[in-house]
Design an enzyme around this catalytic site. Structure first.
Site, short mmCIF file in Angstrom:
data_model
loop_
_atom_site.label_atom_id
_atom_site.label_comp_id
_atom_site.label_asym_id
_atom_site.label_seq_id
_atom_site.Cartn_x
_atom_site.Cartn_y
_atom_site.Cartn_z
N ARG A 88 5.61 1.75 8.36
CA ARG A 88 4.89 2.33 7.24
C ARG A 88 3.92 3.41 7.71
O ARG A 88 3.23 4.02 6.88
CB ARG A 88 4.09 1.24 6.56
CG ARG A 88 4.72 0.71 5.27
CD ARG A 88 3.76 -0.28 4.72
NE ARG A 88 3.86 -0.63 3.36
CZ ARG A 88 4.56 -1.65 2.88
NH1 ARG A 88 5.34 -2.37 3.66
NH2 ARG A 88 4.49 -1.96 1.61
N ARG A 149 -2.11 1.36 -3.74
CA ARG A 149 -0.94 1.21 -2.85
C ARG A 149 -0.06 2.46 -2.89
O ARG A 149 0.51 2.87 -1.87
CB ARG A 149 -0.14 -0.02 -3.24
CG ARG A 149 -0.81 -1.31 -2.77
CD ARG A 149 -0.22 -2.52 -3.44
NE ARG A 149 1.17 -2.72 -3.13
CZ ARG A 149 2.03 -3.34 -3.94
NH1 ARG A 149 1.64 -3.79 -5.10
NH2 ARG A 149 3.28 -3.51 -3.56
P1 AMP Z 1 5.34 -5.20 0.67
O1 AMP Z 1 5.83 -6.55 0.27
O2 AMP Z 1 6.26 -4.50 1.59
O3 AMP Z 1 4.95 -4.36 -0.53
O4 AMP Z 1 3.99 -5.43 1.52
C1 AMP Z 1 2.86 -6.04 0.93
C2 AMP Z 1 1.63 -5.75 1.76
O5 AMP Z 1 1.78 -6.27 3.08
C3 AMP Z 1 1.32 -4.27 1.95
O6 AMP Z 1 0.60 -3.71 0.87
C4 AMP Z 1 0.46 -4.32 3.23
O7 AMP Z 1 -0.84 -4.80 2.97
C5 AMP Z 1 1.19 -5.40 4.03
N1 AMP Z 1 2.26 -4.79 4.86
C6 AMP Z 1 3.60 -4.99 4.75
N2 AMP Z 1 4.27 -4.28 5.67
C7 AMP Z 1 3.33 -3.60 6.38
C8 AMP Z 1 3.39 -2.67 7.46
N3 AMP Z 1 4.56 -2.28 8.01
N4 AMP Z 1 2.22 -2.19 7.95
C9 AMP Z 1 1.04 -2.55 7.42
N5 AMP Z 1 0.91 -3.41 6.39
C10 AMP Z 1 2.05 -3.93 5.87
#
Ligand code: AMP
Length: 193
Positions: A88, A149
């Site tokens: 990310r 986000r």
């Molecule tokens: P997601 O389910 O992919 O939307 O991820 C939910 C949350 O997890 C994100 O908003 C971040 O806070 C954290 N997160 C997930 N993947 C990452 C990543 N590669 N780097 C940093 N934070 C992450």
């Protein structure tokens, strides 16, 4: 096959990751799911990640990169993997390249799901998930957090498209339509139609 799935929050990465990984016969690895499992399990990693996640911020690279490196070294990822939600940031992408090089391999494709922002806000605010038999809204799907986000995505994650384009790995598809339509486009873009 080693694939990264890119796209903003609400583009349908989680849903498509499961289906596409099933078709490719590789594990779908979602950093968001790993973090959420650690938060529910009240592990130390979960405690570290929770504040960032609830605020809609990225968990710091040191924590995330180490977690992914360990996960990719597990035996089921030897045949390949589909990464959902990682990398990310450019720093994470560089670390991923290094981790894979250490394992003697590299990425085959990066698939980007494209959806316009208005549609993303609509999808995220209506999204619910099943927890302990109940449909609940994710803490980070609340309207204020959703906007943040999307901003974080625009600033920190969107530059990855150019990064992977420059490596000749990027394929892009429109991710509006039925789940089946998007999967069909994805498989065609991955050369597996
Ligand atoms: P997601 O389910 O992919 O939307 O991820 C939910 C949350 O997890 C994100 O908003 C971040 O806070 C954290 N997160 C997930 N993947 C990452 C990543 N590669 N780097 C940093 N934070 C992450």
């Amino acid at each position: 096959m080693r694939v990264v799935l890119l796209g903003p929050p609400g583009a349908g990465k989680g849903t498509q990751a499961q289906i596409i990984a099933g078709k490719l016969g590789v594990p779908a690895i979602s950093t968001g799911d790993i973090f959420r499992a650690n938060v529910s399990g009240r592990t130390e990693l979960g405690q570290q990640a929770k504040t960032y996640m609830d605020a809609g911020d990225l968990v710091p690279d040191e924590i995330t990169v180490a977690m992914v490196r360990d996960r990719l070294a597990e035996p089921d990822a030897e045949v390949g993997f589909l990464l959902d939600g990682f990398p990310r940031t450019i720093a994470q992408a560089e670390q991923l390249r290094e981790s894979l090089a250490e394992l003697g391999t590299g990425l085959d494709r990066v698939l980007e799901l494209v959806v316009e922002e208005e549609e993303l806000v609509r999808r995220l605010s209506g999204r619910r998930m099943l927890v302990d038999g109940k449909m609940v809204q994710r803490e980070d799907d609340k309207p204020e957090t959703v906007r943040h986000r999307l901003e974080v995505h625009r600033e920190q994650t969107a530059p990855l498209s150019d990064f992977y384009e420059a490596e000749g790995l990027l394929v892009t598809i429109g991710a509006v339509g039925s789940v089946e339509e998007v999967t069909a486009r994805a498989m065609a873009a991955l050369g597996r139609a």
